[in-house]
Scaffold this motif. Sequence first.
Motif, PDB file in Angstrom:
ATOM      1  N   LEU A  57      -7.772  38.796  55.721  1.00 18.27           N
ATOM      2  CA  LEU A  57      -6.462  38.306  55.262  1.00 18.27           C
ATOM      3  C   LEU A  57      -6.441  36.779  55.321  1.00 18.27           C
ATOM      4  N   PHE A  58      -7.533  36.186  54.849  1.00 19.45           N
ATOM      5  CA  PHE A  58      -7.685  34.740  54.738  1.00 19.45           C
ATOM      6  C   PHE A  58      -7.823  34.085  56.117  1.00 19.45           C
ATOM      7  N   GLU A  59      -7.831  32.765  56.090  1.00 23.20           N
ATOM      8  CA  GLU A  59      -8.160  32.013  57.296  1.00 23.20           C
ATOM      9  C   GLU A  59      -6.936  31.319  57.874  1.00 23.20           C
ATOM     10  N   ARG A  60      -7.087  30.897  59.141  1.00 27.21           N
ATOM     11  CA  ARG A  60      -6.094  30.080  59.841  1.00 27.21           C
ATOM     12  C   ARG A  60      -6.824  28.894  60.464  1.00 27.21           C
ATOM     13  N   ASP A  61      -6.171  27.750  60.494  1.00 30.29           N
ATOM     14  CA  ASP A  61      -6.741  26.592  61.166  1.00 30.29           C
ATOM     15  C   ASP A  61      -6.038  26.415  62.506  1.00 30.29           C
ATOM     16  N   CYS A  62      -6.828  26.382  63.569  1.00 31.95           N
ATOM     17  CA  CYS A  62      -6.287  26.253  64.928  1.00 31.95           C
ATOM     18  C   CYS A  62      -6.912  25.056  65.631  1.00 31.95           C
ATOM     19  N   SER A  63      -7.162  23.988  64.878  1.00 32.26           N
ATOM     20  CA  SER A  63      -7.867  22.829  65.428  1.00 32.26           C
ATOM     21  C   SER A  63      -7.001  21.974  66.342  1.00 32.26           C
ATOM     22  N   ALA A  64      -5.687  22.039  66.202  1.00 29.82           N
ATOM     23  CA  ALA A  64      -4.790  21.244  67.053  1.00 29.82           C
ATOM     24  C   ALA A  64      -4.718  21.916  68.418  1.00 29.82           C
ATOM     25  N   GLN A  65      -5.575  21.453  69.328  1.00 28.22           N
ATOM     26  CA  GLN A  65      -5.712  22.099  70.630  1.00 28.22           C
ATOM     27  C   GLN A  65      -5.636  21.068  71.744  1.00 28.22           C
ATOM     28  N   PRO A 105      -6.231  23.452  55.986  1.00 27.34           N
ATOM     29  CA  PRO A 105      -6.176  22.265  55.123  1.00 27.34           C
ATOM     30  C   PRO A 105      -7.570  21.869  54.635  1.00 27.34           C
ATOM     31  N   GLY A 106      -7.655  21.538  53.352  1.00 31.36           N
ATOM     32  CA  GLY A 106      -8.926  21.090  52.792  1.00 31.36           C
ATOM     33  C   GLY A 106      -9.916  22.189  52.493  1.00 31.36           C
ATOM     34  N   MET A 107      -9.525  23.437  52.662  1.00 31.03           N
ATOM     35  CA  MET A 107     -10.434  24.553  52.403  1.00 31.03           C
ATOM     36  C   MET A 107     -10.709  24.678  50.911  1.00 31.03           C
ATOM     37  N   ASN A 108     -11.986  24.770  50.556  1.00 30.87           N
ATOM     38  CA  ASN A 108     -12.366  24.991  49.160  1.00 30.87           C
ATOM     39  C   ASN A 108     -12.813  26.435  48.991  1.00 30.87           C
ATOM     40  N   GLU A 109     -12.822  26.903  47.773  1.00 32.01           N
ATOM     41  CA  GLU A 109     -13.095  28.316  47.505  1.00 32.01           C
ATOM     42  C   GLU A 109     -14.507  28.720  47.912  1.00 32.01           C
ATOM     43  N   GLU A 110     -15.476  27.830  47.763  1.00 32.36           N
ATOM     44  CA  GLU A 110     -16.853  28.165  48.123  1.00 32.36           C
ATOM     45  C   GLU A 110     -16.981  28.410  49.621  1.00 32.36           C
ATOM     46  N   THR A 111     -16.389  27.521  50.416  1.00 27.02           N
ATOM     47  CA  THR A 111     -16.454  27.681  51.873  1.00 27.02           C
ATOM     48  C   THR A 111     -15.628  28.877  52.323  1.00 27.02           C
ATOM     49  N   ARG A 112     -14.455  29.070  51.713  1.00 27.61           N
ATOM     50  CA  ARG A 112     -13.632  30.222  52.068  1.00 27.61           C
ATOM     51  C   ARG A 112     -14.381  31.526  51.798  1.00 27.61           C
ATOM     52  N   ALA A 113     -15.040  31.612  50.651  1.00 26.61           N
ATOM     53  CA  ALA A 113     -15.782  32.832  50.310  1.00 26.61           C
ATOM     54  C   ALA A 113     -16.885  33.096  51.320  1.00 26.61           C
ATOM     55  N   ALA A 114     -17.620  32.046  51.722  1.00 24.20           N
ATOM     56  CA  ALA A 114     -18.706  32.219  52.683  1.00 24.20           C
ATOM     57  C   ALA A 114     -18.181  32.636  54.050  1.00 24.20           C
ATOM     58  N   MET A 115     -17.080  32.008  54.472  1.00 28.73           N
ATOM     59  CA  MET A 115     -16.529  32.274  55.801  1.00 28.73           C
ATOM     60  C   MET A 115     -15.901  33.662  55.885  1.00 28.73           C
ATOM     61  N   THR A 116     -15.129  34.053  54.882  1.00 28.24           N
ATOM     62  CA  THR A 116     -14.495  35.374  54.915  1.00 28.24           C
ATOM     63  C   THR A 116     -15.533  36.484  54.755  1.00 28.24           C
TER      64      THR A 116
END
Length: 651
Positions: free
Chosen positions: A224-232, A245-256
């Motif tokens: 169900l897509f990604e979440r960014d949790c970098s603010a830690q 933020p800044g996610m591109n389709e190529e990286t999203r496809a690889a990560m999911t």
Amino acid sequence: MFEKILIANRGEIAVRIIRTARRLGIATVAVYSDADRDALHVRMADQAVCIGPAPASESYLDGDRIIAAALETAAQAIHPGYGFLSENPDFVEKVEDAGLIFVGPSSQAIRAMGLKDAAKRLMEKAGVPVVPGYHGDTQALVALASKANEIGYPVLIKARAGGGGKGMRLVSDPDAFPDALAAAQREAKAAFGDERVLVEKYIQTPRHIEVQVFGDSHGNAVHLFERDCSAQRRHQKVIEEAPAPGMNEETRAAMTEAAVKAARAISYSGAGTIEFIVDASEGLRPDRFWFMEMNTRLQVEHPVTEMITGVDLVEWQLRVAAGEPLPRTQDEITASGHAVEARLYAEDATRDFLPATGTLHHLRFPDNIEAARLRIDAGVAEKDAITPFYDPMIAKLIVHAPTREEAIEGLAGALEKTEIAGSTVNLGFLTRLLRDDDFSAGRLETGLIGRKQDVLTKTAPLKARHLAAAIAATSGAASSEDTSDPFSTISGYGHFGPLLHKRTLVNGEEAVEARVAAQADGALAIHLGDDEASRPIIVRRDDPTRFASWPGHITVFEGADALTLKVPDRLQAAEESGSGDRLRAPMPGLVKLVRASVNETVQKGQPLLVLEAMKMEHTITAPHDGVVAEIATEGLQVNDGAMLVRFQEAE
């Protein structure tokens, strides 16, 4: 579908599960400790069962009592929420042996992913990229230090069990490795009952991006897509958002794809999260992310995924646990807009985020915000208490809007309209973080808060007009619409002019003196300080200053910041508390480790003892040079303000 479920948790996640269960027509059973007898989740559930004393080890972590409560109330299933027993495979097996259904993955899946070292070896076999590091069984200091040298500093020591930043230490200097290892092992043992750790290469410009996955017992698995949790801070998430933020389709496809591959590798059923560490030094790239761990449960930040997909993940959990297939296929899951979530905690950001306690005498959330959808997941209500026994989260505020910019501004605005009095909270810190230039621009990495902590935690000074409004609110002087008749308001009348009332408030250790006079037009004239010739500040009935009065105090709100002033009892003199010769506990906790002894000469900044609170270790250091006269003993449970160290008087 189930007719009745028991929720083996507390706070906002228990409340959140109850709401979905109600919508589905499912009755709920709450469990509670003695400390939570009047908690919100207890009041909301259809039934409630006490399972033991306040310490979690004797209540929320007592699986046998929870199972007995489920059987006693004829519940068919147990939903674990997150934390506590949610990732305990032994508990899952006990639930199933009792003839109940566990709303979550199988014990085999939890075991496969429950230990970070074993999980990474499994992911390597499945073709999922993992962070370079040592994930073996050796735990000796010499061996781990040698592995750290091989990996190359900086390295990250991480507890092999659990999560939430507990049992984790960043080490940049080989000389600091022994102490960091010992601290990580102690914290891991306290939090998870397992002191074993692993060592990994620390990514210099890291982002923390995770993918929500879901599987069922029919062999289906989706993301169900990604979440960014970098603010830690301290490796604990503060603000989460979806999409990244800044996610591109190529990286999203690889990560999911990698996330779904990980779920399929263990035949996963239920809600889970695959967490990746990402090297963002050159933007998001499909060859620069690595598997960190899998959380085999629902996550605190799941609402941002729900907001962009329109999916109720708790409903999916219940349906899958009841044997139904996933409600949607991968092609039917879409995302729209942007969602941002902030975790509202009882903590003092100005004191390095020390956990806070207290009764929430005043609690107000906004009803809505402009051009965006606001969701509030709260685990408490007004008059509830924040105790030292559990995580001090008050609520999560989530905003969904068409764009990231609108969502961020909407959330910042909602935080500014939130009012809390009775405990120190992190509202101001969250708002400053949301409006930080780097955060707003999407220049995220996990060290952002640490680099800017001084700026992000700096509160706005109390303005004179706000102080005057607080004085007016607590003065007892009249402020009627018409005080021209001296007999209508005796407190404002004097033979030769307005009668002056003296009033004192206490700001920290500083007494704020003022003189108050009622005026003919219904306003109050506030003279701050001792200068009788000073120009007064006029406070009218329609003054916009927001404040809340509560026993012995008044809290003034300015944006998302709040300042609490003590209101001295006019019939009782305030007692002096403490002195420079005494070091007091900044919060309730357990004295975990004592590092100084009586008659020892210590220097300013020297560690004296380690206080464990909210399952985290806090090092207490010497505030000045001196000689220790008394010091607390290891294993002592102390209250906020209790004396920890007494120094010998200087000759």
